[in-house]
Design a protein around this motif. Structure first.
Motif, mmCIF file in Angstrom:
data_model
loop_
_atom_site.group_PDB
_atom_site.id
_atom_site.type_symbol
_atom_site.label_atom_id
_atom_site.label_comp_id
_atom_site.label_asym_id
_atom_site.label_seq_id
_atom_site.Cartn_x
_atom_site.Cartn_y
_atom_site.Cartn_z
ATOM 1 N N ILE A 126 71.199 -42.153 -1.429
ATOM 2 C CA ILE A 126 69.783 -41.890 -1.188
ATOM 3 C C ILE A 126 69.514 -41.793 0.306
ATOM 4 O O ILE A 126 68.790 -40.910 0.764
ATOM 5 C CB ILE A 126 68.888 -42.958 -1.852
ATOM 6 N N ASP A 127 70.118 -42.682 1.078
ATOM 7 C CA ASP A 127 69.908 -42.655 2.535
ATOM 8 C C ASP A 127 70.430 -41.362 3.150
ATOM 9 O O ASP A 127 69.784 -40.780 4.031
ATOM 10 C CB ASP A 127 70.561 -43.868 3.195
ATOM 11 N N GLU A 128 71.600 -40.897 2.717
ATOM 12 C CA GLU A 128 72.140 -39.626 3.220
ATOM 13 C C GLU A 128 71.217 -38.470 2.845
ATOM 14 O O GLU A 128 70.950 -37.584 3.656
ATOM 15 C CB GLU A 128 73.539 -39.367 2.649
ATOM 16 N N PHE A 129 70.732 -38.502 1.607
ATOM 17 C CA PHE A 129 69.826 -37.457 1.142
ATOM 18 C C PHE A 129 68.550 -37.442 1.977
ATOM 19 O O PHE A 129 68.084 -36.377 2.395
ATOM 20 C CB PHE A 129 69.511 -37.670 -0.345
ATOM 21 N N LEU A 130 67.990 -38.605 2.244
ATOM 22 C CA LEU A 130 66.760 -38.690 3.023
ATOM 23 C C LEU A 130 66.984 -38.295 4.487
ATOM 24 O O LEU A 130 66.068 -37.800 5.133
ATOM 25 C CB LEU A 130 66.161 -40.092 2.928
ATOM 26 N N THR A 131 68.190 -38.481 4.985
ATOM 27 C CA THR A 131 68.507 -38.039 6.343
ATOM 28 C C THR A 131 68.507 -36.513 6.407
ATOM 29 O O THR A 131 67.991 -35.913 7.352
ATOM 30 C CB THR A 131 69.880 -38.588 6.786
ATOM 31 N N GLU A 132 69.081 -35.879 5.383
ATOM 32 C CA GLU A 132 69.131 -34.414 5.336
ATOM 33 C C GLU A 132 67.753 -33.798 5.102
ATOM 34 O O GLU A 132 67.427 -32.756 5.648
ATOM 35 C CB GLU A 132 70.090 -33.945 4.234
ATOM 36 N N LEU A 133 66.983 -34.422 4.252
ATOM 37 C CA LEU A 133 65.642 -33.911 3.912
ATOM 38 C C LEU A 133 64.617 -34.939 4.398
ATOM 39 O O LEU A 133 63.980 -35.632 3.603
ATOM 40 C CB LEU A 133 65.529 -33.676 2.407
ATOM 41 N N SER A 134 64.448 -35.000 5.694
ATOM 42 C CA SER A 134 63.663 -36.069 6.317
ATOM 43 C C SER A 134 62.187 -36.062 5.938
ATOM 44 O O SER A 134 61.510 -37.065 6.104
ATOM 45 C CB SER A 134 63.809 -35.994 7.834
ATOM 46 N N TRP A 135 61.669 -34.960 5.434
ATOM 47 C CA TRP A 135 60.247 -34.923 5.071
ATOM 48 C C TRP A 135 59.976 -35.608 3.735
ATOM 49 O O TRP A 135 58.840 -35.898 3.411
ATOM 50 C CB TRP A 135 59.723 -33.486 5.045
ATOM 51 N N LEU A 136 61.021 -35.890 2.965
ATOM 52 C CA LEU A 136 60.843 -36.620 1.711
ATOM 53 C C LEU A 136 60.810 -38.116 1.979
ATOM 54 O O LEU A 136 61.352 -38.593 2.974
ATOM 55 C CB LEU A 136 61.978 -36.310 0.737
ATOM 56 N N LYS A 137 60.193 -38.828 1.075
ATOM 57 C CA LYS A 137 60.123 -40.283 1.182
ATOM 58 C C LYS A 137 61.015 -40.907 0.110
ATOM 59 O O LYS A 137 61.330 -40.275 -0.889
ATOM 60 C CB LYS A 137 58.682 -40.750 0.997
ATOM 61 N N ARG A 138 61.399 -42.133 0.344
ATOM 62 C CA ARG A 138 62.237 -42.844 -0.629
ATOM 63 C C ARG A 138 61.553 -42.867 -2.003
ATOM 64 O O ARG A 138 62.194 -42.703 -3.037
ATOM 65 C CB ARG A 138 62.529 -44.260 -0.143
#
Length: 111
Positions: A80-92
């Motif tokens: 999830i952290d890697e995904f959020l790094t790639e798509l920074s506009w999304l929230k957890r």
């Protein structure tokens, strides 16, 4: 609920075919109101279905990131952290809702 949405999309496509075959610009313009309809789930406020976005598949509201894409990335081994790094506009919370959404469709398909 997804089955109901798919039926709705089929109806809209049929209406679009009928109205556009008449050649009436006004009717096509009126039909545009139906094509911009977005469905939001009360239990999943971050998930939306809109025939004009992601081909009518569930997606994160306000984006073009489908629930299926999020699941595919995570199933492929991305955290999830890697995904959020790639798509920074999304929230957890977006990702967590995307993970919870399919389970609700399996246990309660009628919503």
């Amino acid at each position: 609920m997804v089955g109901k949405v798919q039926k709705l999309i089929a109806i809209v496509k049929f209406v679009l075919r009928v109205l556009t075959s008449t050649g009436s610009k006004a009717r096509r313009r009126d039909l545009g109101v139906y094509l911009t309809m977005t469905l939001h789930y009360p239990d999943f406020r971050r998930i939306a279905i809109d025939p004009a976005v992601c081909m009518g598949k569930p997606h994160i509201a306000g984006t073009r990131i489908s629930v299926a894409s999020i699941l595919a990335y995570l199933a492929g081994g991305m955290t999830i952290d890697e995904f959020l790094t790639e798509l920074s506009w999304l929230k957890r919370a977006d990702v967590l809702e995307a993970l919870a959404y399919p389970g609700s469709e399996i246990t309660n398909p009628a919503h």
